[in-house]
Design an enzyme around this catalytic site. Structure first.
Site, short mmCIF file in Angstrom:
data_model
loop_
_atom_site.label_atom_id
_atom_site.label_comp_id
_atom_site.label_asym_id
_atom_site.label_seq_id
_atom_site.Cartn_x
_atom_site.Cartn_y
_atom_site.Cartn_z
N CYS A 67 0.85 -1.20 0.00
CA CYS A 67 0.00 0.00 0.00
C CYS A 67 0.87 1.24 0.00
CB CYS A 67 -0.86 0.06 1.27
SG CYS A 67 -1.75 -1.43 1.65
N ASP A 68 0.32 2.31 -0.54
CA ASP A 68 0.98 3.60 -0.41
C ASP A 68 -0.06 4.70 -0.57
OD1 ASP A 68 3.98 4.54 -0.17
OD2 ASP A 68 2.87 6.05 -1.30
N THR A 69 0.13 5.78 0.18
CA THR A 69 -0.81 6.89 0.19
C THR A 69 -0.09 8.17 -0.18
OG1 THR A 69 -2.11 5.81 1.92
CG2 THR A 69 -2.47 8.18 1.63
#
Length: 186
Positions: A67-69
């Site tokens: 995941c990455d935001t």
């Protein structure tokens, strides 16, 4: 077959715990600065995919969640701030306006991958300069995209959201569960 979370984020661990408690953390060692994309949504997806594939290369028979935001404010992409000045710059840009939070989610196993990007629009009221400066002197903004924790002090600035609240924290729970179901019984 085990589920591996390719992230050291305590928030992601907590949110993944809403889906399942049966997972292990294996932090990715991807150089995030080397990942490029044409826009913020694709950047979040590219980073998530790179992290998932990095860990999957070491654990090819396990299910890996990456995941990455990133935060997009008027075309500026905000990741994690480097220092107090950088955090203050980001928060001044977010003050009194709407911005988008993109979280890329990628699940890999045995050479197969499923991925998605979740988008949430966040509206901030104007942030008083003394509040902003006090906030950047706390530890809270420094491991968060856009230099804020919606579940922390920044809740005082948020006048509304459009989309998934958990996405702002770094893991869109419903979307992640849908992707994981393609690989695991939940």
């Amino acid at each position: 077959m085990s589920l591996l979370l390719a992230s050291g984020s305590p928030r992601r661990r907590e949110l993944l715990g809403l889906i399942t408690h049966d997972f292990t953390v294996r932090v990715s060692h991807v150089n995030e600065e080397s990942i490029l994309a044409p826009d913020p949504a694709h950047l979040a997806l590219a980073l998530a995919t790179a992290k998932a594939k990095d860990v999957a290369a070491l654990y090819p028979d396990d299910v890996v969640l990456g995941c990455d935001t990133v935060v997009d404010c008027g075309g500026q992409v905000f990741g994690k701030p480097h220092d107090e000045e950088d955090a203050a710059r980001m928060l001044r840009a977010l003050s009194g306006r709407a911005h988008r939070v993109y979280t890329g989610v990628c699940v890999c196993c045995r050479g197969q991958a499923a991925a998605a990007v979740e988008t949430t629009v966040v509206h901030f009221d104007p942030i008083a300069e003394d509040d902003l400066l006090a906030y950047v002197r706390t530890p809270e903004p420094y491991d968060k995209a856009g230099a804020y924790a919606i579940q922390g002090h920044a809740a005082l600035w948020c006048s509304g959201i459009e989309g998934c609240y958990y996405n702002i924290m770094g893991l869109p729970v419903r979307r992640t569960a849908q992707l994981l179901k393609e690989f695991l019984p939940l």
